[in-house]
Design a protein around this motif. Sequence first.
Motif, PDB file in Angstrom:
ATOM      1  N   GLN A  93       1.035   3.021  -6.632  1.00  0.00           N
ATOM      2  CA  GLN A  93       0.384   2.262  -5.544  1.00  0.00           C
ATOM      3  C   GLN A  93       1.186   2.371  -4.257  1.00  0.00           C
ATOM      4  OE1 GLN A  93      -0.046  -1.704  -7.026  1.00  0.00           O
ATOM      5  NE2 GLN A  93      -1.694  -1.175  -8.475  1.00  0.00           N
ATOM      6  N   GLU A  94       2.550   2.170  -4.422  1.00  0.00           N
ATOM      7  CA  GLU A  94       3.384   2.285  -3.221  1.00  0.00           C
ATOM      8  C   GLU A  94       3.325   3.696  -2.644  1.00  0.00           C
ATOM      9  OE1 GLU A  94       7.220   1.099  -4.461  1.00  0.00           O
ATOM     10  OE2 GLU A  94       6.748  -1.062  -4.453  1.00  0.00           O
ATOM     11  N   THR A 138       0.178   3.829  -0.896  1.00  0.00           N
ATOM     12  CA  THR A 138       0.341   3.104   0.380  1.00  0.00           C
ATOM     13  C   THR A 138       1.210   3.892   1.342  1.00  0.00           C
ATOM     14  OG1 THR A 138       0.132   1.010  -0.796  1.00  0.00           O
ATOM     15  CG2 THR A 138       1.100   0.943   1.415  1.00  0.00           C
ATOM     16  N   GLN A 153       0.391   5.177   4.822  1.00  0.00           N
ATOM     17  CA  GLN A 153       1.238   4.875   5.980  1.00  0.00           C
ATOM     18  C   GLN A 153       1.770   6.154   6.621  1.00  0.00           C
ATOM     19  OE1 GLN A 153       4.213   2.248   4.435  1.00  0.00           O
ATOM     20  NE2 GLN A 153       2.856   0.467   4.426  1.00  0.00           N
TER      21      GLN A 153
END
Length: 357
Positions: free
Chosen positions: A98-99, A102, A106
């Motif tokens: 998930q990071e 993300t 980003q």
Amino acid sequence: MAEYDTKASEQVARIEKSATELEGLVGKFGSESAELVATMNSTTDEARKAVEAAEQRTAAAVKAATDAAAEAQAAKQRADEAAQRAATAQNAAATAAQEAATATRQAQTATDAASTAKREADAAAQAARSAAGDATSNAQEARTAAHEARTAISTLEQVTNDGRSIAERAEAAATAATEAKKAADTATAAANKAKADADTAAAAARKAKQDADTATAAAIAAAQRAEAATQATEQQRAILEALIERAQHVTAGVPTGMEVESPATVTMGNPVKQYVRGRVLPTSALQNVLYLSDGRAVDVLPDGEIVPKAAGTSRVHVIPTDGTRFYKTIQVETVAPRIRTAGSTMRLDAQGNIRLT
């Protein structure tokens, strides 16, 4: 009885035979029993040894089983821990995924922002280069304007000199007209004396008068034009001087900051003047600075001189007129006279007077 005895003897013989056979059988049985006992003893020893070995093997097997059980329990614990770590790692992997997603978004956003920033930076660089080119062009135009202004001033000065020369020639023409009028009067007098020449002299006189009037009018017009040219010259001189001053202002340099030097304290009654010094940076920029004090403890004169008024602290703004955003604010404290000391001893001057701060 005999028959009985026979039969009894036969029976005894059979019994003896049976006893013999039985003794043989008993002997044989004893022998076989001894062998059997020996065999049983041997078998018992072997059985005992086998039991001992079996017990040892059993103990070893029990120990191995116990160790295996303990190892199995430890392995189960390790397996459970590994399963927990695997679950944690899976959760961490999911969180990391998930990071990562993300971070990817980003990063994409940062990439887009970087691309936008790069385009804006390129546009800003282009604008900066254009502004630099415009500034260079403006400076060149300012220098050209200054040169043209100086040339125009020289031209106007030449025009002024020409106007004065025209005025002088006009005055000479007026003088010549006056002389012509005198000549006409003389011719008129001569006409009275000589009638034959009177008409000719009169015509000459009229023509001379016309010429004189024309010359006078031309002289007056020339004088008026010279005066107008002189006034225009003065007006143009003022305009050109303003243009020159503006061009010098443009080429003088743009302020980028300023430095301020000032004493932290001043003493009431001290005859030595103290100053606030403001210097505009770069030094090629116009060095025009204003000093604005709150007037509580000190005043500051236009040249930066500090005038003590009362004990206390004043706030002074030092402001460059061509770059007010670079102003500096300082604190100046006014104190009462105090005796200067060196350690616990009063300091004296060369004449033995007490030195004050």
